[in-house]
Design a protein around this motif. Sequence first.
Motif, PDB file in Angstrom:
ATOM      1  N   ASP A  23     116.278 -88.858  15.362  1.00  0.00           N
ATOM      2  CA  ASP A  23     115.859 -90.258  15.323  1.00  0.00           C
ATOM      3  C   ASP A  23     115.879 -90.852  13.916  1.00  0.00           C
ATOM      4  N   LEU A  24     116.220 -90.057  12.905  1.00  0.00           N
ATOM      5  CA  LEU A  24     116.295 -90.593  11.537  1.00  0.00           C
ATOM      6  C   LEU A  24     117.446 -91.584  11.424  1.00  0.00           C
ATOM      7  N   ALA A  54     108.572 -91.566  14.862  1.00  0.00           N
ATOM      8  CA  ALA A  54     107.331 -92.346  14.875  1.00  0.00           C
ATOM      9  C   ALA A  54     107.098 -93.121  13.587  1.00  0.00           C
ATOM     10  N   ILE A  55     108.014 -92.996  12.611  1.00  0.00           N
ATOM     11  CA  ILE A  55     107.836 -93.677  11.325  1.00  0.00           C
ATOM     12  C   ILE A  55     108.725 -94.914  11.290  1.00  0.00           C
ATOM     13  N   SER A  80     109.035 -94.010   1.603  1.00  0.00           N
ATOM     14  CA  SER A  80     107.686 -93.837   1.052  1.00  0.00           C
ATOM     15  C   SER A  80     106.959 -92.674   1.722  1.00  0.00           C
ATOM     16  N   GLU A  81     107.098 -92.538   3.059  1.00  0.00           N
ATOM     17  CA  GLU A  81     106.436 -91.451   3.781  1.00  0.00           C
ATOM     18  C   GLU A  81     106.967 -90.088   3.346  1.00  0.00           C
ATOM     19  N   ARG A 101     104.031 -96.603  20.228  1.00  0.00           N
ATOM     20  CA  ARG A 101     104.888 -97.502  21.019  1.00  0.00           C
ATOM     21  C   ARG A 101     106.291 -97.624  20.434  1.00  0.00           C
ATOM     22  N   THR A 102     106.386 -97.639  19.101  1.00  0.00           N
ATOM     23  CA  THR A 102     107.705 -97.733  18.453  1.00  0.00           C
ATOM     24  C   THR A 102     108.556 -96.518  18.809  1.00  0.00           C
TER      25      THR A 102
END
Length: 446
Positions: free
Chosen positions: A239-240, A195-196, A203-204, A422-423
Amino acid sequence: MANRQRALIVDDEPDIRELLEITLGRMRLDTRSARNVKEAREWLTREPFDLCLTDMRLPDGSGLELVQHIQQRHPQVPVAMITAYGNLDTAINALKAGAFDFLTKPVDLTRLRELVATALRLRTPQEEELPVDSRLLGDSPPMRALRKQILKLARSQAPVYISGESGSGKELVARLIHEQGPRSELPFVPVNCGAIPSELMESEFFGHKKGSFTGAIEDKQGLFQVANGGTLFLDEVADLPLPMQVKLLRAIQEKAVRTVGGQQEQVVDVRILCATHKDLAAEVAAGRFRQDLYYRLNVIELRVPPLRERREDIGLLADVMLKRLAESSGLPAAQLNPDALEKLKSYRFPGNVRELENMLERAYTLCDDEQIQTHDLRLAESSGLAEAGEASLAQIDNLEDYLENLERKLIMQALEETRWNRTAAAQRLGLTFRSMRYRLKKLGID
């Protein structure tokens, strides 16, 4: 000082033993020292201990043998392994054998004190299985085994890879491992890696300094800093993107992070738990996930069983969910008709517990006289989604309408599973964001 906690130090080097004795003495622990496996076993027979620190290489054997001995004879004693710097294989083998954690030489005293403090916060197990609570229900053999594993893994600091299908409860399992362990009073920080946006990932995860990039109007802590002392749960870790996998691996190995725009590394003490609904080994084989990161995250794998492997739990789950729905709505509780319950028990549940919950919420709204009948469950509709591509020609009146309906259901499921990000939903479906946006507009989903 009979009530002081005791530590057993096992090392054949006098200088290391003395350093550990002094450090632990300053932490108000009584210490006993052994030069080899034989002496360590003798001490363990004579006195109770709250902690053991052992070197890997000993004159009459290995620290690994001692870890296994303590696991079998004194399972209440957490053991930390001391290994040579860079010898990651040894450390991972020790964690797999049941070691609580590991230290590398030369011993960092700050890290040693953190490890000891964490180990001493461990509760002595009162029972072999985690008590049933309203979040992890079920008395089936797979669930009893799962609760037992959670309790065991809570007493370790080893990274755990939680595998299982979407909706099976992987985040809940991670949370219970955290709550039953010595970090329970410290933060549990869950993050959905899918989701990022990729440009914001560094940064997150690691934070940023004010002015380090456009839009960085103030200093910001990253997820590692927020979780410091506690547990960081990486959901959908598959998903990374590959560049972020490299940075994550380094942060885990070095136990330190550098903020975007920062000059100094910050030491962080974080336990890593991760999960994904994908087959991580297959992702490695396909070149989409780094093998070295997989090896580091998958020290211990914990599989969460799908709902179809524990059908005998469906009745109990349904009762609890319906009571919860009644309490939240302020309306009378509904009952499942026996035929409806049998139908649920024979359904495949591709969406697992989450799908059961959604199905019952819909049925609760539709039913009459607080009785849920088979038709209220809309199983035919759900089966259409579950058995995509298996509809017979006789069931299809119009192919275009059928495909559009199926597409809508799959997109809605992906949006619900990613909390309407959505991403992330586009990534789950293998679509570009542009394609996803077009389909949402075409299908009238807002």
